[in-house]
Design an enzyme around this catalytic site. Structure first.
Site, PDB file in Angstrom:
ATOM      1  CB  ALA A 103      -0.928  -0.032   1.125  1.00 34.91           C
ATOM      2  CE  LYS A 104      -1.150   6.341  -3.002  1.00 31.03           C
ATOM      3  NZ  LYS A 104      -2.008   7.179  -3.764  1.00 31.03           N
ATOM      4  NE  ARG A 105      -3.193   2.380   4.773  1.00 28.74           N
ATOM      5  CZ  ARG A 105      -3.680   1.819   3.807  1.00 28.74           C
ATOM      6  NH1 ARG A 105      -4.183   2.466   2.769  1.00 28.74           N
ATOM      7  NH2 ARG A 105      -4.517   0.491   3.789  1.00 28.74           N
TER       8      ARG A 105
END
Ligand code: GLU
Length: 290
Positions: free
Chosen positions: A251-253
């Site tokens: 995930a990008k986060r």
């Protein structure tokens, strides 16, 4: 039988990462491998987060991994009349009600209740605005920001039992009720993900929806909306999600590298795509991420 039509439908809230590439390639291969069509739809209905520069970035990222698409990309921001019409149809069926609650008020109500039913995305909406007298609804609609929610119990009773076919999960019995009275038009946008995605998949003639397993639960709601709006039901392919070396979903986060960063780092796109198609993370993933 008509040819396969699949699509990739990113939200332009940032650049694409490896998980998106895996999903886009899966959809592309399914359609193009069978001589079908692959469409691109930009889900830019979130006024707070969608940005034009991200749309441009996404097109660039997809081209970099060698994908092309049939026709022009469809921008959901150009589709508001179609969403409006669908909301009207549901309204006429007596299945919608205005909701004036703030997030904070909903959270407080849930916290105060002894047993808040859980849906796939957390506690479900407690139904506070469902019973407001019509007079009060009308007065407040004129004065207050409001969302539109579906009266789920009534909608489910209207639609009857529903199923869909999933390439990974087999025949699935739809259970939209588990989601509670979901929002179909937001306070800050004249539609919602659930409504827009359902209408556009049908309008674009998508036969096969290929997307990550994280969206599996949402399909219960989409199947219901198809039934209520008289729309066709595509086949679904909710693929597993790519995981990082720690086994957790990319995930990008969590710092998963964007395709733009990999490109910047000199990664060879052909090799990257070959690895992704085999479901293998590219060598150098960790260092590109460092
Ligand atoms: N726009 C959604 C996202 O980026 C995906 C929608 C879909 O594939 O149904 O997560």
């Amino acid at each position: 039988m008509d040819g396969i039509v699949s699509r990739f439908a990113p939200s332009p809230t940032g650049r694409l990462h490896l998980g998106h590439a895996f999903s886009a390639l899966s959809a592309y291969d399914l359609a193009r491998g069978a001589g079908g069509r692959f469409l691109l739809r930009i889900e830019d209905i979130d006024p707070g987060r969608a940005r034009h520069e991200h749309i441009m970035g996404i097109l660039e990222d997809l081209r970099w991994i060698g994908l092309d698409w049939d026709g022009e990309p469809l921008l959901q921001s150009t589709r508001l009349p179609a969403y409006h019409e669908a909301l009207d149809a549901l309204h006429r069926q007596g299945l919608l009600y205005p909701c004036f609650c703030t997030r904070a008020a909903i959270a407080a109500e849930i916290a105060a209740s002894a047993s808040a039913p859980q849906g796939p995305d957390g506690p479900i909406y407690p139904g506070t605005c469902r019973m407001l007298p019509q007079e009060e609804q009308e007065r407040r609609i004129a004065q207050e920001p409001h969302a539109w929610r579906i009266d789920m119990a009534r909608a489910v009773a209207r639609a009857g039992p529903l199923r869909w076919q999933d390439a990974f999960a087999g025949t699935v019995d739809a259970d939209p009720q588990a989601h509670g009275d979901v929002v179909l038009a937001r306070k800050d946008a004249p539609t919602s993900y659930h409504l827009a995605v359902t209408i556009d998949d049908a309008a674009q003639g998508v036969t096969d929806v290929v997307r990550g397993r994280d969206l599996f639960a949402a399909t219960h709601v989409h199947r219901l909306l198809q039934a209520l709006l008289g729309l066709s039901t595509p086949r679904y392919h909710h693929h597993p999600l790519l995981t990082g070396p720690d086994g957790r979903r990319l995930a990008k986060r969590d710092g998963a590298p964007t395709l733009a960063a990999l490109r910047e780092a000199g990664v060879d796109p052909q090799r990257l795509v070959a690895d992704i198609r085999r479901g293998v993370l590219p060598i150098g993933f960790a260092s590109a991420n460092a």
